[in-house]
Design a protein around this motif. Structure first.
Motif, PDB file in Angstrom:
ATOM      1  N   ILE A   1       0.834  -1.208   0.000  1.00  0.00           N
ATOM      2  CA  ILE A   1       0.000   0.000   0.000  1.00  0.00           C
ATOM      3  C   ILE A   1       0.868   1.257   0.000  1.00  0.00           C
ATOM      4  O   ILE A   1       0.488   2.289  -0.572  1.00  0.00           O
ATOM      5  CB  ILE A   1      -0.952  -0.024   1.211  1.00  0.00           C
ATOM      6  N   SER A   2       2.052   1.175   0.607  1.00  0.00           N
ATOM      7  CA  SER A   2       2.926   2.351   0.657  1.00  0.00           C
ATOM      8  C   SER A   2       3.421   2.769  -0.720  1.00  0.00           C
ATOM      9  O   SER A   2       3.936   3.882  -0.878  1.00  0.00           O
ATOM     10  CB  SER A   2       4.124   2.070   1.562  1.00  0.00           C
ATOM     11  N   THR A   3       3.294   1.899  -1.711  1.00  0.00           N
ATOM     12  CA  THR A   3       3.728   2.256  -3.067  1.00  0.00           C
ATOM     13  C   THR A   3       2.688   3.081  -3.816  1.00  0.00           C
ATOM     14  O   THR A   3       2.977   3.569  -4.911  1.00  0.00           O
ATOM     15  CB  THR A   3       4.035   0.986  -3.876  1.00  0.00           C
ATOM     16  N   PHE A   4       1.495   3.236  -3.251  1.00  0.00           N
ATOM     17  CA  PHE A   4       0.459   4.001  -3.938  1.00  0.00           C
ATOM     18  C   PHE A   4       0.873   5.468  -4.037  1.00  0.00           C
ATOM     19  O   PHE A   4       1.452   6.028  -3.097  1.00  0.00           O
ATOM     20  CB  PHE A   4      -0.871   3.884  -3.203  1.00  0.00           C
ATOM     21  N   PRO A   5       0.572   6.119  -5.141  1.00  0.00           N
ATOM     22  CA  PRO A   5       0.984   7.529  -5.319  1.00  0.00           C
ATOM     23  C   PRO A   5       0.427   8.472  -4.262  1.00  0.00           C
ATOM     24  O   PRO A   5       1.027   9.515  -3.987  1.00  0.00           O
ATOM     25  CB  PRO A   5       0.435   7.873  -6.712  1.00  0.00           C
ATOM     26  N   ILE A   6      -0.693   8.112  -3.655  1.00  0.00           N
ATOM     27  CA  ILE A   6      -1.294   9.008  -2.671  1.00  0.00           C
ATOM     28  C   ILE A   6      -0.406   9.193  -1.445  1.00  0.00           C
ATOM     29  O   ILE A   6      -0.488  10.212  -0.744  1.00  0.00           O
ATOM     30  CB  ILE A   6      -2.687   8.466  -2.260  1.00  0.00           C
TER      31      ILE A   6
ATOM     32  N   ALA B   1       2.969   9.188  -1.610  1.00  0.00           N
ATOM     33  CA  ALA B   1       4.268   9.716  -2.027  1.00  0.00           C
ATOM     34  C   ALA B   1       4.258  11.240  -1.980  1.00  0.00           C
ATOM     35  O   ALA B   1       3.221  11.875  -2.203  1.00  0.00           O
ATOM     36  CB  ALA B   1       4.598   9.236  -3.440  1.00  0.00           C
ATOM     37  N   PRO B   2       5.401  11.851  -1.681  1.00  0.00           N
ATOM     38  CA  PRO B   2       5.471  13.318  -1.734  1.00  0.00           C
ATOM     39  C   PRO B   2       5.195  13.823  -3.145  1.00  0.00           C
ATOM     40  O   PRO B   2       5.440  13.128  -4.138  1.00  0.00           O
ATOM     41  CB  PRO B   2       6.911  13.619  -1.297  1.00  0.00           C
ATOM     42  N   ALA B   3       4.676  15.016  -3.218  1.00  0.00           N
ATOM     43  CA  ALA B   3       4.342  15.586  -4.524  1.00  0.00           C
ATOM     44  C   ALA B   3       5.604  15.837  -5.342  1.00  0.00           C
ATOM     45  O   ALA B   3       6.643  16.239  -4.812  1.00  0.00           O
ATOM     46  CB  ALA B   3       3.565  16.885  -4.338  1.00  0.00           C
ATOM     47  N   ASN B   4       5.504  15.589  -6.626  1.00  0.00           N
ATOM     48  CA  ASN B   4       6.594  15.835  -7.570  1.00  0.00           C
ATOM     49  C   ASN B   4       6.154  16.980  -8.477  1.00  0.00           C
ATOM     50  O   ASN B   4       5.259  16.815  -9.312  1.00  0.00           O
ATOM     51  CB  ASN B   4       6.871  14.573  -8.383  1.00  0.00           C
ATOM     52  N   ILE B   5       6.774  18.131  -8.308  1.00  0.00           N
ATOM     53  CA  ILE B   5       6.306  19.325  -9.003  1.00  0.00           C
ATOM     54  C   ILE B   5       6.439  19.196 -10.516  1.00  0.00           C
ATOM     55  O   ILE B   5       5.589  19.687 -11.268  1.00  0.00           O
ATOM     56  CB  ILE B   5       7.052  20.575  -8.483  1.00  0.00           C
ATOM     57  N   PHE B   6       7.469  18.515 -10.980  1.00  0.00           N
ATOM     58  CA  PHE B   6       7.641  18.365 -12.427  1.00  0.00           C
ATOM     59  C   PHE B   6       6.594  17.410 -13.000  1.00  0.00           C
ATOM     60  O   PHE B   6       6.126  17.599 -14.128  1.00  0.00           O
ATOM     61  CB  PHE B   6       9.050  17.856 -12.736  1.00  0.00           C
ATOM     62  N   LEU B   7       6.234  16.403 -12.228  1.00  0.00           N
ATOM     63  CA  LEU B   7       5.206  15.479 -12.689  1.00  0.00           C
ATOM     64  C   LEU B   7       3.820  16.100 -12.576  1.00  0.00           C
ATOM     65  O   LEU B   7       2.962  15.892 -13.443  1.00  0.00           O
ATOM     66  CB  LEU B   7       5.276  14.191 -11.862  1.00  0.00           C
ATOM     67  N   GLN B   8       3.610  16.875 -11.528  1.00  0.00           N
ATOM     68  CA  GLN B   8       2.314  17.526 -11.356  1.00  0.00           C
ATOM     69  C   GLN B   8       2.029  18.521 -12.478  1.00  0.00           C
ATOM     70  O   GLN B   8       0.922  18.568 -13.018  1.00  0.00           O
ATOM     71  CB  GLN B   8       2.262  18.253 -10.007  1.00  0.00           C
TER      72      GLN B   8
ATOM     73  N   PHE C   1      14.031   9.203  -6.700  1.00  0.00           N
ATOM     74  CA  PHE C   1      13.477   9.192  -5.339  1.00  0.00           C
ATOM     75  C   PHE C   1      12.119   8.503  -5.313  1.00  0.00           C
ATOM     76  O   PHE C   1      11.856   7.637  -4.467  1.00  0.00           O
ATOM     77  CB  PHE C   1      13.362  10.631  -4.824  1.00  0.00           C
ATOM     78  N   TRP C   2      11.262   8.840  -6.234  1.00  0.00           N
ATOM     79  CA  TRP C   2       9.922   8.258  -6.265  1.00  0.00           C
ATOM     80  C   TRP C   2       9.955   6.814  -6.776  1.00  0.00           C
ATOM     81  O   TRP C   2       9.185   5.980  -6.324  1.00  0.00           O
ATOM     82  CB  TRP C   2       9.019   9.120  -7.139  1.00  0.00           C
ATOM     83  N   THR C   3      10.853   6.544  -7.702  1.00  0.00           N
ATOM     84  CA  THR C   3      10.964   5.173  -8.211  1.00  0.00           C
ATOM     85  C   THR C   3      11.454   4.215  -7.127  1.00  0.00           C
ATOM     86  O   THR C   3      10.945   3.095  -6.982  1.00  0.00           O
ATOM     87  CB  THR C   3      11.921   5.132  -9.413  1.00  0.00           C
ATOM     88  N   LEU C   4      12.437   4.663  -6.341  1.00  0.00           N
ATOM     89  CA  LEU C   4      12.962   3.804  -5.280  1.00  0.00           C
ATOM     90  C   LEU C   4      11.917   3.542  -4.199  1.00  0.00           C
ATOM     91  O   LEU C   4      11.917   2.471  -3.580  1.00  0.00           O
ATOM     92  CB  LEU C   4      14.210   4.442  -4.662  1.00  0.00           C
ATOM     93  N   ARG C   5      11.035   4.498  -3.958  1.00  0.00           N
ATOM     94  CA  ARG C   5       9.968   4.261  -2.981  1.00  0.00           C
ATOM     95  C   ARG C   5       9.080   3.104  -3.433  1.00  0.00           C
ATOM     96  O   ARG C   5       8.676   2.257  -2.625  1.00  0.00           O
ATOM     97  CB  ARG C   5       9.110   5.513  -2.795  1.00  0.00           C
ATOM     98  N   VAL C   6       8.788   3.076  -4.718  1.00  0.00           N
ATOM     99  CA  VAL C   6       7.951   1.992  -5.243  1.00  0.00           C
ATOM    100  C   VAL C   6       8.692   0.658  -5.169  1.00  0.00           C
ATOM    101  O   VAL C   6       8.146  -0.360  -4.719  1.00  0.00           O
ATOM    102  CB  VAL C   6       7.525   2.305  -6.688  1.00  0.00           C
ATOM    103  N   TRP C   7       9.948   0.659  -5.596  1.00  0.00           N
ATOM    104  CA  TRP C   7      10.713  -0.589  -5.571  1.00  0.00           C
ATOM    105  C   TRP C   7      10.945  -1.076  -4.148  1.00  0.00           C
ATOM    106  O   TRP C   7      10.996  -2.282  -3.892  1.00  0.00           O
ATOM    107  CB  TRP C   7      12.047  -0.393  -6.293  1.00  0.00           C
TER     108      TRP C   7
END
Length: 343
Positions: A60-65, A67-74, A217-223
Motif C-alpha cells: 500500500i505504501s507504493t500508492f501515489p497518494i 508519495a510526496p508531490a513531484n512538481i515536475f510530474l504535477q 526518489f519516487w521510483t525507489l519508494r515503489v521498488w
C-alpha cells in the motif's frame, strides 16, 4: 538502476547458499509421501499473519497518494522550465503552501538543485540545514541526511523478519530461515542505498521533455515497497511449505528423536499404570472377580465349540497344507544372520 555485473556478483556470492536449498526442496517434493502433510501449527499462523500484514502495508505504501508531490510530474514541465512558470502552473492546480515557497528558493538555485531534487526528494533539499543545494558537496551531504529516513522502513522490516523467524513465535521450522531472511532484508536496504548513491543525475540534465525525466526518489519508494512485500510473500510461502511438511523437511536431530521416544514411553507407562490399577480393583472385588471368571469360562467354551466346527477344521488343515516350512525356516535363518553376524 542496478547493473548486470552487480546482479551477477550477487548470484555468485549467494548462489552456493541458495542452490542446495533449492535442490533439497525439489527432492523433498518428489519423494514426499502424502501422509507426511500435517496441518499448519497455530504458532506459524500467527507468524504468517504478521508477514501478510507487513507485505500489505509495504504494498500500500507504493500508492501515489502516499508519495510526496513531484512538481515536475504535477505540472508536466521540463527540467529547464523557469521557477516562476513552475509555480504558476502549480498554483493553478492547488494553493501554494509554505513548503512550496521553500521549494521555490531551492529551484531558483540552478540546474544542480533541480537534479538533487529529483534524486533525493523535496524534504531533503528543503529541510537539510547543513548544506545548500548549489554547494559543491551537496549530493554527499544530502545522502547522509537522507539515510535515516531511507533506512527506517528497512529497520522496521528487519524487526518483523526477526520476530516471525523466532522459535518462540513461529517454531523450529520458521527459525531455520532466520539467517537467509535477515541477509535478504539487509540486501534490500543496501541495494536501495547503493542505487541512490550511484545514480547519475546528469542523465536528467540532457532530457528535453518531461516524459524523459527519471525520478529516482519516487521510483525507489515503489521498488522498496515491492521488494519488502515480495520478500515477505516468499518467506511466508517457504515457512508454510516447511511447517506443513510439503517441502524443506529437515531431519530431526538425535536429541529430538530421543525426546519423542521418551514422551512415547511416558505415555505408555501411564497407560500401563492405569491398567494395573484397574486390574487390582478387579481382583480385589469379589463380585467383579466372579464376573471376570465367568466371562473367561464362557469364552473358552465358545472358542472350543468354534474350533470343533467342520468348516474351521477344514480351513486349518488347508492353511497348514499350504504352509511352506522350508521357506519360513530359510527366511528366519537369513534374518537371524543379518541381526547376529557370523563370528
Amino acid at each position: 538502476m542496478v547493473s548486470w555485473s552487480t546482479v551477477r556478483s550477487l548470484l555468485v556470492f549467494f548462489g552456493p547458499l541458495l542452490l542446495p536449498r533449492i535442490l533439497t526442496w525439489i527432492r523433498s517434493v518428489r519423494n514426499r509421501p502424502k501422509s507426511q502433510i500435517k496441518p499448519l501449527p497455530l504458532q506459524t499462523k500467527y507468524a504468517l499473519a504478521v508477514l501478510f500484514t507487513s507485505a500489505l502495508i509495504a504494498f500500500i505504501s507504493t500508492f501515489p497518494i502516499f508519495a510526496p508531490a513531484n512538481i515536475f510530474l504535477q505540472t508536466q514541465s521540463r527540467l529547464q522550465t523557469s521557477t516562476g512558470v513552475l509555480m504558476a502552473r502549480l498554483a493553478a492546480l492547488q494553493p501554494l503552501s509554505s513548503t512550496d515557497e521553500r521549494l521555490r528558493v531551492v529551484l531558483d538555485s540552478g540546474l544542480d538543485a533541480r537534479l538533487l531534487y529529483l534524486q533525493f526528494g523535496p524534504r531533503v533539499v528543503t529541510e537539510c540545514p547543513f548544506v545548500q543545494p548549489g554547494d559543491p558537496d551537496a549530493a554527499r551531504i544530502f545522502l547522509f541526511y537522507a539515510l535515516p529516513s531511507l533506512l527506517a522502513p528497512h529497520v522496521v522490516h528487519l524487526f518483523v523478519l526477526g520476530a516471525v523467524t523466532s522459535p518462540l513465535l513461529s517454531g523450529r521450522e520458521a527459525a531455520s530461515w532466520r539467517t537467509l531472511a535477515t541477509i535478504a532484508g539487509l540486501l534490500l536496504a543496501a541495494a536501495e542505498v547503493y542505487s541512490l548513491a550511484t545514480h547519475d543525475s546528469r542523465l536528467n540534465a540532457r532530457s528535453t521533455r518531461w516524459t524523459d525525466l527519471a525520478f529516482p526518489f519516487w521510483t525507489l519508494r515503489v521498488w522498496r515497497g515491492m521488494g519488502i512485500a515480495g520478500l515477505d510473500a516468499v518467506l511466508g510461502w517457504v515457512i508454510f511449505l516447511q511447517s506443513t511438511n510439503r517441502a524443506f523437511v529437515a531431519p530431526r536431530t538425535p536429541s529430538e528423536r530421543v525426546a519423542e521416544s521418551v514422551r512415547a514411553l511416558e505415555a505408555l507407562l501411564g497407560k500401563t499404570r492405569g491398567l494395573g490399577v484397574v486390574r487390582n480393583g478387579t481382583v480385589r472385588d469379589r463380585v467383579v472377580r466372579g464376573v471376570v471368571e465367568r466371562y473367561w469360562v464362557k469364552e473358552g467354551e465358545v472358542m472350543a465349540s468354534v474350533c470343533e466346527e467342520p468348516e474351521v477344521v477344514a480351513a486349518q488343515k488347508s492353511a497348514l497344507a499350504r504352509l511352506d516350512t522350508v521357506s519360513i525356516t530359510r527366511d528366519a535363518q537369513t534374518f537371524v544372520d543379518g541381526v547376529i553376524p557370523a563370528q
